[in-house]
Design a protein around this motif. Structure first.
Motif, PDB file in Angstrom:
ATOM      1  N   GLY A  78     -18.827  23.116 -25.024  1.00  0.00           N
ATOM      2  CA  GLY A  78     -18.738  21.854 -25.754  1.00  0.00           C
ATOM      3  C   GLY A  78     -17.639  20.959 -25.227  1.00  0.00           C
ATOM      4  N   VAL A 423     -25.224  17.757 -26.434  1.00  0.00           N
ATOM      5  CA  VAL A 423     -24.369  18.943 -26.576  1.00  0.00           C
ATOM      6  C   VAL A 423     -23.014  18.547 -27.164  1.00  0.00           C
ATOM      7  CG1 VAL A 423     -23.133  20.751 -25.316  1.00  0.00           C
ATOM      8  CG2 VAL A 423     -25.507  20.226 -24.729  1.00  0.00           C
ATOM      9  N   ALA A 424     -22.430  17.463 -26.658  1.00  0.00           N
ATOM     10  CA  ALA A 424     -21.129  17.012 -27.153  1.00  0.00           C
ATOM     11  C   ALA A 424     -21.204  16.592 -28.615  1.00  0.00           C
ATOM     12  CB  ALA A 424     -20.614  15.852 -26.297  1.00  0.00           C
ATOM     13  N   PHE A 427     -21.564  19.681 -30.771  1.00  0.00           N
ATOM     14  CA  PHE A 427     -20.260  20.344 -30.736  1.00  0.00           C
ATOM     15  C   PHE A 427     -19.310  19.717 -31.749  1.00  0.00           C
ATOM     16  CE2 PHE A 427     -16.024  19.929 -28.636  1.00  0.00           C
ATOM     17  CZ  PHE A 427     -15.614  21.242 -28.724  1.00  0.00           C
ATOM     18  N   SER A 428     -19.249  18.393 -31.811  1.00  0.00           N
ATOM     19  CA  SER A 428     -18.351  17.698 -32.732  1.00  0.00           C
ATOM     20  C   SER A 428     -18.735  17.952 -34.182  1.00  0.00           C
ATOM     21  CB  SER A 428     -18.352  16.189 -32.436  1.00  0.00           C
ATOM     22  OG  SER A 428     -17.933  15.925 -31.112  1.00  0.00           O
TER      23      SER A 428
END
Length: 470
Positions: A78, A423-424, A427-428
């Motif tokens: 991430g 994905v980012a 992840f957050s």
């Protein structure tokens, strides 16, 4: 480094579109200023990421068991995705500001303010947490941990020394950051690589020491571990001070994050495999304990403790600069009080001063209250507040991709950017869930105070605008 020469003007309802030169995104020069090249920008990222986190967090996540190593792996994926997103956003706009700048450009003033406010909270609370962590290693060299006021004075000193370096100018900030980053890697690599030769699987402890749901344990340990990855945005936040920012910010962010991730994974695994689990969960200096277990005696622990202090001081040096950059960018656009735009020798000195005072007050409060888990709670609060600008930045990238404002790209690159951004973003969001109810509760209170500040600033801008048209 470049400094603006015009007074800040009231920000419009929608952000302005400004033409930015990659060679001169901020404007101005000074004798004590210096633009950061790729090596220093990478050192800024790695120095801010590898600070107090790697030296204390193995003990913080030990109660979860070795399942936290799974969390480290997921977190690394991430973090690198987030680094790639920041690199792409910096290509579009290489000015100082980072997540604040990206959120405001995409969604307007309120989103920009929210990103700036949350990130600012993250920086000065992180400084307090780093100071608390540093005292644990100072105690290995000088016995201060058993005396509350001695420990408090040491923590305050560790915060103010980097602030003084920042007041001296950005050329000194860059020098301190580069030296501290180089010095810290010798002992870190000693533990990360040397510890593998002393690795004992019997010392790892249970996989899921908490005994609950394994997925929940991964999320909970990842929330603590995120603190060790804070700083991935460092080059983007200071983009105005980076040479050839459109190219170097992305490179420095990815190289710095990947390098830090490798050291983290190997270092944590070595600590887990050299320090008995029952001792690790109560350790205040796990890397020193690991070296002592590897070589015997106490000299190795002293050397690592000294390296940890150098590392944390360098990290505080970089974080102090970042803590002033975001309020400066927001104040330049009229979203923070104009006093935050004041610079001296290339550094927003008011932002540095206010930040170190707030961090000092929080540190003092924590020692006065005598909380036993000060570091863990501060880490979880910063986990939540950091996810706000991270999520807004990834949302800005989603906005540019969907709206077609990301510039001309080929299909393969568009697909790659979309996957990385997804994905980012996931992840957050995941990190918000993992922070826990107490941290989210306290973090939301900080954000609500910010909404009141925004209301006051918006009213003042509107009133100034009304006077201009009379």
């Amino acid at each position: 480094m470049h400094v603006t020469g015009t007074a800040p003007q009231p920000a419009p309802t929608q952000p302005e579109t400004r033409t930015v030169s990659p060679e001169d995104p901020e404007g101005g020069t000074g004798r004590h200023t210096r633009r950061f090249g790729l090596p220093v920008a990478t050192a800024l990222v790695m120095g801010n990421i590898i600070g107090g986190g790697i030296f204390l967090l193995p003990a913080s996540v030990a109660p979860f068991g070795t399942v936290s190593l799974v969390a480290f792996g997921v977190l690394t994926v991430g973090a690198i995705a987030l680094a790639l997103v920041f690199g792409r956003l910096a290509e579009r706009d290489p000015r100082t500001g980072g997540p604040y700048l990206y959120a405001r450009e995409a969604f307007g003033d309120f989103a920009g303010f929210l990103a700036a406010w949350a990130y600012w909270i993250t920086t000065w609370v992180s400084n307090a947490a780093l100071a608390v962590a540093a005292v644990g290693y100072l105690d290995v060299l000088i016995p201060v941990g058993d005396h509350r006021w001695s420990a408090c004075l040491a923590a305050l000193t560790l915060q103010w020394l980097p602030a003084l370096a920042n007041f001296a100018g950005t050329r000194y900030v860059g020098a301190v950051q580069l030296v501290s980053t180089v010095l810290k890697f010798v002992p870190l690599l000693l533990v990360a690589l040397g510890g593998l030769f002393f690795f004992d699987p019997a010392k790892l402890g249970p996989f899921n020491a908490g005994g609950g749901n394994a997925v929940g344990a991964v999320s909970a340990s990842a929330a603590l571990l995120l603190f060790s990855y804070l700083g991935v945005e460092s080059a983007a936040v200071s983009a105005g001070e980076v040479e050839n920012a459109r190219r170097n910010v992305g490179r420095a962010t990815v190289i710095g994050t990947a390098g830090a991730a490798l050291v983290y994974l190997l270092g944590t695994l070595s600590v887990f495999g050299t320090v008995p689990h029952d001792h690790l969960v109560t350790s205040t200096a796990p890397f020193s304990d690991a070296v002592n277990a590897m070589f015997g005696g106490t000299w190795g622990g002293w050397a690592v403790a000294l390296a940890a202090l150098v590392s944390m001081t360098g990290c505080l040096n970089g974080w102090t600069l970042l803590s002033a950059q975001t309020p400066y960018a927001a104040a330049r656009d009229g979203l923070f009080p104009a006093v935050f735009t004041r610079r001296r020798r290339g550094v927003p000195v008011v932002g540095v001063g206010v930040t170190v005072v707030l961090a000092s007050l929080l540190t003092l409060y924590n020692y006065v209250s005598g909380s036993a888990k000060v570091f863990d709670m501060l880490v979880l609060v910063t986990t939540f507040t950091a996810t706000v600008p991270y999520l807004l930045a990834t949302a800005a990238q989603v906005f540019h991709l969907v709206s077609g404002r990301g510039g001309p790209v080929d299909r393969a690159r568009l697909v790659r950017d979309a996957v990385i951004t997804a994905v980012a973003t996931a992840f957050s969001v995941w990190l918000v869930a993992g922070a826990g109810y107490a941290a989210v509760y306290q973090g939301v209170l900080f954000l609500f105070v910010g909404i009141i500040v925004y209301a006051v600033m918006a009213a003042r801008r509107q009133r100034r605008g009304a006077y201009m048209y009379k």
